[in-house]
Every structure is written in structure tokens, then in C-alpha cells.
Design a protein around this motif. Structure first.
Motif, PDB file in Angstrom:
ATOM      1  N   ASN A 213       9.591  47.541 -49.537  1.00  0.00           N
ATOM      2  CA  ASN A 213      10.336  47.860 -48.319  1.00  0.00           C
ATOM      3  C   ASN A 213      10.575  49.357 -48.144  1.00  0.00           C
ATOM      4  O   ASN A 213      10.755  49.828 -47.009  1.00  0.00           O
ATOM      5  CB  ASN A 213      11.662  47.092 -48.307  1.00  0.00           C
ATOM      6  CG  ASN A 213      12.468  47.338 -47.059  1.00  0.00           C
ATOM      7  OD1 ASN A 213      13.507  47.980 -47.098  1.00  0.00           O
ATOM      8  ND2 ASN A 213      11.996  46.812 -45.934  1.00  0.00           N
ATOM      9  N   ASP A 214      10.569  50.118 -49.232  1.00  0.00           N
ATOM     10  CA  ASP A 214      10.774  51.566 -49.127  1.00  0.00           C
ATOM     11  C   ASP A 214       9.654  52.258 -48.348  1.00  0.00           C
ATOM     12  O   ASP A 214       9.824  53.384 -47.888  1.00  0.00           O
ATOM     13  CB  ASP A 214      10.921  52.202 -50.510  1.00  0.00           C
ATOM     14  CG  ASP A 214      12.328  52.053 -51.062  1.00  0.00           C
ATOM     15  OD1 ASP A 214      13.233  51.647 -50.301  1.00  0.00           O
ATOM     16  OD2 ASP A 214      12.526  52.334 -52.259  1.00  0.00           O
TER      17      ASP A 214
ATOM     18  N   GLY B 252       9.189  52.591 -42.356  1.00  0.00           N
ATOM     19  CA  GLY B 252       9.767  53.754 -41.711  1.00  0.00           C
ATOM     20  C   GLY B 252       9.060  55.059 -42.014  1.00  0.00           C
ATOM     21  O   GLY B 252       9.399  56.101 -41.462  1.00  0.00           O
TER      22      GLY B 252
ATOM     23  N   ASP C 250       4.033  50.645 -39.887  1.00  0.00           N
ATOM     24  CA  ASP C 250       5.127  49.772 -39.454  1.00  0.00           C
ATOM     25  C   ASP C 250       4.650  48.813 -38.371  1.00  0.00           C
ATOM     26  O   ASP C 250       4.943  47.614 -38.421  1.00  0.00           O
ATOM     27  CB  ASP C 250       6.306  50.591 -38.931  1.00  0.00           C
ATOM     28  CG  ASP C 250       7.033  51.360 -40.031  1.00  0.00           C
ATOM     29  OD1 ASP C 250       6.740  51.130 -41.217  1.00  0.00           O
ATOM     30  OD2 ASP C 250       7.887  52.193 -39.680  1.00  0.00           O
TER      31      ASP C 250
ATOM     32  N   HIS D 150      15.419  48.893 -44.965  1.00  0.00           N
ATOM     33  CA  HIS D 150      14.668  49.222 -43.749  1.00  0.00           C
ATOM     34  C   HIS D 150      14.278  47.899 -43.085  1.00  0.00           C
ATOM     35  O   HIS D 150      13.300  47.271 -43.483  1.00  0.00           O
ATOM     36  CB  HIS D 150      13.404  50.011 -44.073  1.00  0.00           C
ATOM     37  CG  HIS D 150      13.652  51.258 -44.852  1.00  0.00           C
ATOM     38  ND1 HIS D 150      14.203  52.385 -44.296  1.00  0.00           N
ATOM     39  CD2 HIS D 150      13.433  51.549 -46.153  1.00  0.00           C
ATOM     40  CE1 HIS D 150      14.310  53.315 -45.213  1.00  0.00           C
ATOM     41  NE2 HIS D 150      13.853  52.836 -46.350  1.00  0.00           N
TER      42      HIS D 150
END
Length: 191
Positions: A10-11, A14, A20, A87
Motif C-alpha cells: 500500500n505504500d 499515491g 494508481d 493510502h
């Protein structure tokens, strides 16, 4: 370990707009591609393909029912965005996350086809893996939610596959109805 692996995936959210956008598409819409593949198999008119589609849909239905009524209420595991700052790229209700419904659906179709149509099943399995990965990437599931969906889908898919041949009267009933209906459809002549 589950949250640590979640954070690792998940890091990346963004960082790159194109990534994305791709992951949002994969998380939400790959299942539509899988349904188009099933529709294509059905439309070939071959009984083996149509039975494979029937059993894939049966596997998905049984897996989703087990997930919704037996597993999710018992486990009642919160989604990552409920207890952590993450995020989150797509909106989602804060309901139970284990197992992932999207991944359960995708893996059910994939495993069901993999047992009878190796090449098509392998492609579908790759799409299911991408769906599961994307659901983690966009922040709505933990990796364990995807692994649980995969395990459930495999077990139900295997059980349904073992019925294959013994329960063919049911898919053949629907195939006969489909053939009768489509035989009566007439197309306008070309000018």
C-alpha cells in the motif's frame, strides 16, 4: 506480518498517478474482463465450454455465499482503513474484509476454469492474482483477505470440479433452454 505486508504494498499508492489509475482499474474492473471471457466461452456453443461456464458460475455463487454468511460474520475483521492511517484510493464501506468478495469471485472463476481448461484458466488466474494484489494496493483489503479468498475459492472449485460429470444434468438443462431460445431468434436479412 499481515499489516507489514499490507504496508509494503500500500505504500506504493499515491506515488505514480498512472500506477494508481491502473490499480484502481484492476481492483474494480478486471472482473468484467473475466465475465467477458466467460461470455465468449458460452457463445462458442460448445457444450464443454458452456458446462465450464456453468460450473464457474456455480463455484463463484457457492464461494460468495459461504464467505458472506459463514466466514465474514464469524471473523468480522475490520478493513485496513478502519484502524490505520493508509493510502485509500477507492471508497468502501467499513464492513468486514475477510475474505475479499472481489478476490473470491475472481479466484472462483479462475480455479474452476483451471481444472478443465488449463490455458484459459491460467489467464484467468493471472487476472485474479492481479485483482487481489490491486485490492491491497488501493487500501481496502489485507493480504490475508486475498489469501483467504484464494483458499476458499480453490476448495469450492475443487469440490465442484469433482461433481463434474455426476451433476451434468443441471448444466445441460440450462444449455438446452439456451439453445431453444437462440434457435428461435431470427435476424433481419441484410439489405
Amino acid at each position: 506480518m499481515n499489516f507489514s505486508l499490507f504496508q509494503t504494498i500500500n505504500d506504493w499508492a499515491g506515488r505514480f498517478v498512472w500506477m494508481d489509475d491502473l490499480m484502481i482499474f484492476c481492483a474494480n474492473d478486471i472482473v468484467w474482463i473475466m465475465l467477458v471471457v466467460l461470455a465468449g466461452l458460452w457463445m462458442t456453443g460448445k457444450a464443454d465450454n458452456q458446462k465450464a461456464v456453468f460450473y464457474a458460475c456455480l463455484t463463484a455463487a457457492v464461494s460468495l455465499l459461504i464467505a458472506a454468511f459463514a466466514i465474514s460474520p464469524e471473523v468480522n475483521h475490520p478493513r485496513p482503513f478502519v484502524g490505520h492511517s493508509i493510502h485509500q484510493l477507492i471508497p468502501h464501506a467499513p464492513d468486514a474484509s475477510f475474505p475479499s468478495d472481489h478476490a473470491t469471485f475472481a479466484f472462483s472463476l479462475a480455479f474452476s476454469l483451471l481444472f478443465v481448461k488449463r490455458k484459459t484458466g491460467a489467464i484467468m488466474l493471472a487476472l485474479a492474482v492481479l485483482t487481489g494484489f490491486a485490492r491491497v494496493y488501493v487500501g481496502v483489503h489485507y493480504p490475508a483477505d486475498i489469501a483467504g479468498a484464494m483458499a476458499l475459492s480453490f476448495l469450492v472449485g475443487y469440490a465442484v470440479w469433482k461433481l463434474n460429470g455426476r451433476a451434468d444434468a443441471l448444466p445441460m438443462f440450462f444449455i438446452r433452454i439456451y439453445r431453444k431460445l437462440t434457435a428461435k431468434v431470427t435476424f433481419l436479412p441484410r439489405p
